[in-house]
Design a protein around this motif. Structure first.
Motif, PDB file in Angstrom:
ATOM      1  N   GLY A 182     -13.548 -52.267 -86.693  1.00  0.00           N
ATOM      2  CA  GLY A 182     -13.330 -50.829 -86.819  1.00  0.00           C
ATOM      3  C   GLY A 182     -13.744 -50.359 -88.198  1.00  0.00           C
ATOM      4  N   SER A 183     -14.410 -49.224 -88.263  1.00  0.00           N
ATOM      5  CA  SER A 183     -15.002 -48.778 -89.521  1.00  0.00           C
ATOM      6  C   SER A 183     -14.499 -47.403 -89.949  1.00  0.00           C
ATOM      7  N   ALA A 184     -14.753 -47.095 -91.220  1.00  0.00           N
ATOM      8  CA  ALA A 184     -14.394 -45.787 -91.770  1.00  0.00           C
ATOM      9  C   ALA A 184     -15.262 -44.673 -91.199  1.00  0.00           C
ATOM     10  N   ASP A 185     -16.382 -45.026 -90.552  1.00  0.00           N
ATOM     11  CA  ASP A 185     -17.231 -43.996 -89.955  1.00  0.00           C
ATOM     12  C   ASP A 185     -16.787 -43.608 -88.547  1.00  0.00           C
ATOM     13  N   GLY A 186     -15.635 -44.122 -88.107  1.00  0.00           N
ATOM     14  CA  GLY A 186     -15.078 -43.757 -86.810  1.00  0.00           C
ATOM     15  C   GLY A 186     -15.558 -44.616 -85.657  1.00  0.00           C
ATOM     16  N   THR A 187     -16.380 -45.614 -85.928  1.00  0.00           N
ATOM     17  CA  THR A 187     -16.917 -46.440 -84.852  1.00  0.00           C
ATOM     18  C   THR A 187     -16.126 -47.733 -84.694  1.00  0.00           C
ATOM     19  N   VAL A 188     -16.146 -48.243 -83.461  1.00  0.00           N
ATOM     20  CA  VAL A 188     -15.637 -49.571 -83.138  1.00  0.00           C
ATOM     21  C   VAL A 188     -16.763 -50.320 -82.448  1.00  0.00           C
ATOM     22  N   LYS A 189     -17.111 -51.475 -82.968  1.00  0.00           N
ATOM     23  CA  LYS A 189     -18.220 -52.251 -82.416  1.00  0.00           C
ATOM     24  C   LYS A 189     -17.726 -53.598 -81.923  1.00  0.00           C
ATOM     25  N   LEU A 190     -18.338 -54.056 -80.830  1.00  0.00           N
ATOM     26  CA  LEU A 190     -18.090 -55.393 -80.311  1.00  0.00           C
ATOM     27  C   LEU A 190     -19.300 -56.259 -80.634  1.00  0.00           C
ATOM     28  N   TRP A 191     -19.028 -57.480 -81.117  1.00  0.00           N
ATOM     29  CA  TRP A 191     -20.090 -58.365 -81.581  1.00  0.00           C
ATOM     30  C   TRP A 191     -20.017 -59.709 -80.872  1.00  0.00           C
ATOM     31  N   ASP A 192     -21.196 -60.310 -80.681  1.00  0.00           N
ATOM     32  CA  ASP A 192     -21.303 -61.696 -80.243  1.00  0.00           C
ATOM     33  C   ASP A 192     -21.969 -62.445 -81.395  1.00  0.00           C
ATOM     34  N   VAL A 193     -21.215 -63.315 -82.054  1.00  0.00           N
ATOM     35  CA  VAL A 193     -21.723 -63.947 -83.268  1.00  0.00           C
ATOM     36  C   VAL A 193     -22.854 -64.936 -82.985  1.00  0.00           C
ATOM     37  N   ARG A 194     -23.118 -65.246 -81.707  1.00  0.00           N
ATOM     38  CA  ARG A 194     -24.225 -66.146 -81.379  1.00  0.00           C
ATOM     39  C   ARG A 194     -25.556 -65.417 -81.340  1.00  0.00           C
ATOM     40  N   ARG A 195     -25.521 -64.095 -81.216  1.00  0.00           N
ATOM     41  CA  ARG A 195     -26.756 -63.319 -81.075  1.00  0.00           C
ATOM     42  C   ARG A 195     -27.308 -62.912 -82.432  1.00  0.00           C
ATOM     43  N   ALA A 196     -28.619 -62.938 -82.531  1.00  0.00           N
ATOM     44  CA  ALA A 196     -29.266 -62.539 -83.785  1.00  0.00           C
ATOM     45  C   ALA A 196     -28.989 -61.083 -84.102  1.00  0.00           C
ATOM     46  N   SER A 197     -29.029 -60.233 -83.071  1.00  0.00           N
ATOM     47  CA  SER A 197     -28.771 -58.804 -83.273  1.00  0.00           C
ATOM     48  C   SER A 197     -27.285 -58.540 -83.495  1.00  0.00           C
ATOM     49  N   GLY A 198     -26.446 -59.438 -82.959  1.00  0.00           N
ATOM     50  CA  GLY A 198     -25.011 -59.336 -83.218  1.00  0.00           C
ATOM     51  C   GLY A 198     -24.282 -58.338 -82.347  1.00  0.00           C
ATOM     52  N   CYS A 199     -24.553 -57.050 -82.541  1.00  0.00           N
ATOM     53  CA  CYS A 199     -23.775 -55.994 -81.889  1.00  0.00           C
ATOM     54  C   CYS A 199     -24.025 -55.950 -80.382  1.00  0.00           C
ATOM     55  N   LEU A 200     -22.953 -56.017 -79.604  1.00  0.00           N
ATOM     56  CA  LEU A 200     -23.050 -55.905 -78.155  1.00  0.00           C
ATOM     57  C   LEU A 200     -22.972 -54.459 -77.699  1.00  0.00           C
ATOM     58  N   SER A 201     -22.042 -53.708 -78.283  1.00  0.00           N
ATOM     59  CA  SER A 201     -21.853 -52.317 -77.871  1.00  0.00           C
ATOM     60  C   SER A 201     -21.054 -51.558 -78.914  1.00  0.00           C
ATOM     61  N   THR A 202     -21.170 -50.234 -78.869  1.00  0.00           N
ATOM     62  CA  THR A 202     -20.381 -49.339 -79.708  1.00  0.00           C
ATOM     63  C   THR A 202     -19.509 -48.508 -78.788  1.00  0.00           C
ATOM     64  N   LEU A 203     -18.195 -48.554 -78.978  1.00  0.00           N
ATOM     65  CA  LEU A 203     -17.276 -47.873 -78.079  1.00  0.00           C
ATOM     66  C   LEU A 203     -17.363 -46.361 -78.249  1.00  0.00           C
ATOM     67  N   ASP A 204     -17.362 -45.654 -77.110  1.00  0.00           N
ATOM     68  CA  ASP A 204     -17.506 -44.199 -77.096  1.00  0.00           C
ATOM     69  C   ASP A 204     -16.255 -43.577 -76.484  1.00  0.00           C
TER      70      ASP A 204
END
Length: 376
Positions: A182-204
């Motif tokens: 969870g971030s100060a910019d109001g976003t919550v992100k889900l990550w898969d640490v095995r992936r190079a890109s990392g971020c799976l999704s941003t909750l809306d």
């Protein structure tokens, strides 16, 4: 409850049903324990608490003064009134004490021989519990607001930490490589640490219905800083808190906002807010610092069950002890308070179960789960 015990004794009911009902009763009856004190060591506000999951006996605390304390929660005196003593303290005179506020402490999930701490001094330290010396120190360029270790990982020992504007982080208890931030910019992100890109999704928060939202609020979880998040114990849902005074429940698989309405949730903290979720109850409950009180919510309905009052100043953190359904909270008033279930009223021997006023039982005690739910 007598009916559940009789059915279990006769082998007619699932034993798990009685456990859930009793755990739920105990959580619903939490009250400030006036006979149990936690030794006061911190000279300034307490920011973080953690109870080790192996025995559920030892608790860590971290304060705004950089001090870390380890407590023994067991009643060794066997007297009704006792004080949870501090076993050791990483005080201001310790050569490896954090220079600034300790924001997170956490036990290694599988062994009490190690714990971790992170601080506004831009370090994360790995401590050997036996020697009380840091086994390793990680230095960062920015402030470390929060860190966590996965409770279920068997193939890695990663520590998730973030710099500057990421205020809260939590590993999934269901999938060892999945992480929520969870971030100060109001976003919550889900990550898969095995992936190079990392971020799976941003909750809306609007579940994709951007036409009904302003452009500023689109693709954000909250309309303010997200400074608290916690998975339910089965890992199926994620609970988040923001400075927009809202708490939201998300389906962790689909990322969907479940739209549970918790009402206004007071949250004036400018940094991480540590809250807790019960374990093994039906329904499950969230314990949320709410000013100088702790609000207890039913997770899946949003109902405000009760407010726990006892602190004199802002509550910063709370931690749930699942073995005995107890709660511990830390505050800016430098105190750690213990909340325990009220003792059960004894039933006289000459009163049968049929004569009890069943219509007055709290509906939350009722358990609608079947044995098939535990098998799935």
């Amino acid at each position: 409850m007598l009916g559940l015990m009789a059915a279990r004794q006769a082998g007619l009911d699932d034993p798990a049903r009685l456990r859930r009902a009793e755990r739920t009763r105990r959580v619903l009856s939490l009250e400030l324990n006036k006979d149990r004190d936690v030794e006061r060591i911190h000279g300034s506000g307490i920011n973080t608490l953690d109870i080790e999951p192996v025995e559920g006996r030892y608790m860590l605390s971290g304060g705004s003064d950089g001090v870390i304390v380890l407590y023994d929660l067991e009643n060794l005196s066997r007297k009704p009134s006792y004080t949870c003593k501090a076993l050791f303290t990483v005080g201001r005179s310790h050569p490896d004490v954090h220079k600034f506020s300790v924001e997170t402490v956490q036990w290694y999930p599988h062994d009490t021989g190690m714990f971790t701490s992170s601080s506004f001094d831009k370090t994360l330290k790995i401590w050997d519990t036996n020697t009380l010396q840091p086994a390793d120190i990680f230095h960062f360029e920015g402030t470390v607001y929060s860190h966590r270790m996965s409770p279920v990982a068997t193939k890695h020992c990663l520590i998730a930490g973030h710099r500057q504007e990421v205020l809260a982080v939590s590993w999934s208890p269901r999938h060892e490589y999945i992480l929520a931030t969870g971030s100060a910019d109001g976003t919550v992100k889900l990550w898969d640490v095995r992936r190079a890109s990392g971020c799976l999704s941003t909750l809306d928060q609007h579940n994709g219905e951007k036409s009904k939202a302003s452009s500023e609020a689109a693709n954000t979880a909250h309309n303010g800083r997200v400074n608290g998040l916690c998975y339910t114990n089965d890992g199926l849902h994620l609970l988040t808190i923001g400075t927009d005074e809202r708490m939201r429940l998300w389906n962790s698989s689909t990322g969907e906002n479940t739209l549970v309405n918790y009402g206004k949730v007071c949250n004036e903290s400018r940094k991480g807010l540590k809250f807790a979720i019960s374990c093994g109850c039906n329904p499950e409950f969230a314990f949320v610092p709410y000013g100088s009180t702790i609000a207890v919510y039913a997770v899946f309905t949003g109902e405000l069950i009760t407010m726990l009052r006892g602190h004199y100043s802002t509550v910063n953190c709370c931690v749930f002890q699942p073995h005995f359904q107890e709660l511990y909270s830390g505050s800016k008033d430098c105190n750690i308070l213990a909340w325990i279930p009220a003792p059960r009223e004894p039933v006289p021997d000459d009163i049968s179960e049929k004569s009890l006023p069943q219509q007055h039982l709290n509906p939350a005690y009722e358990d609608a789960w079947s044995s098939s739910d535990d098998e799935g």
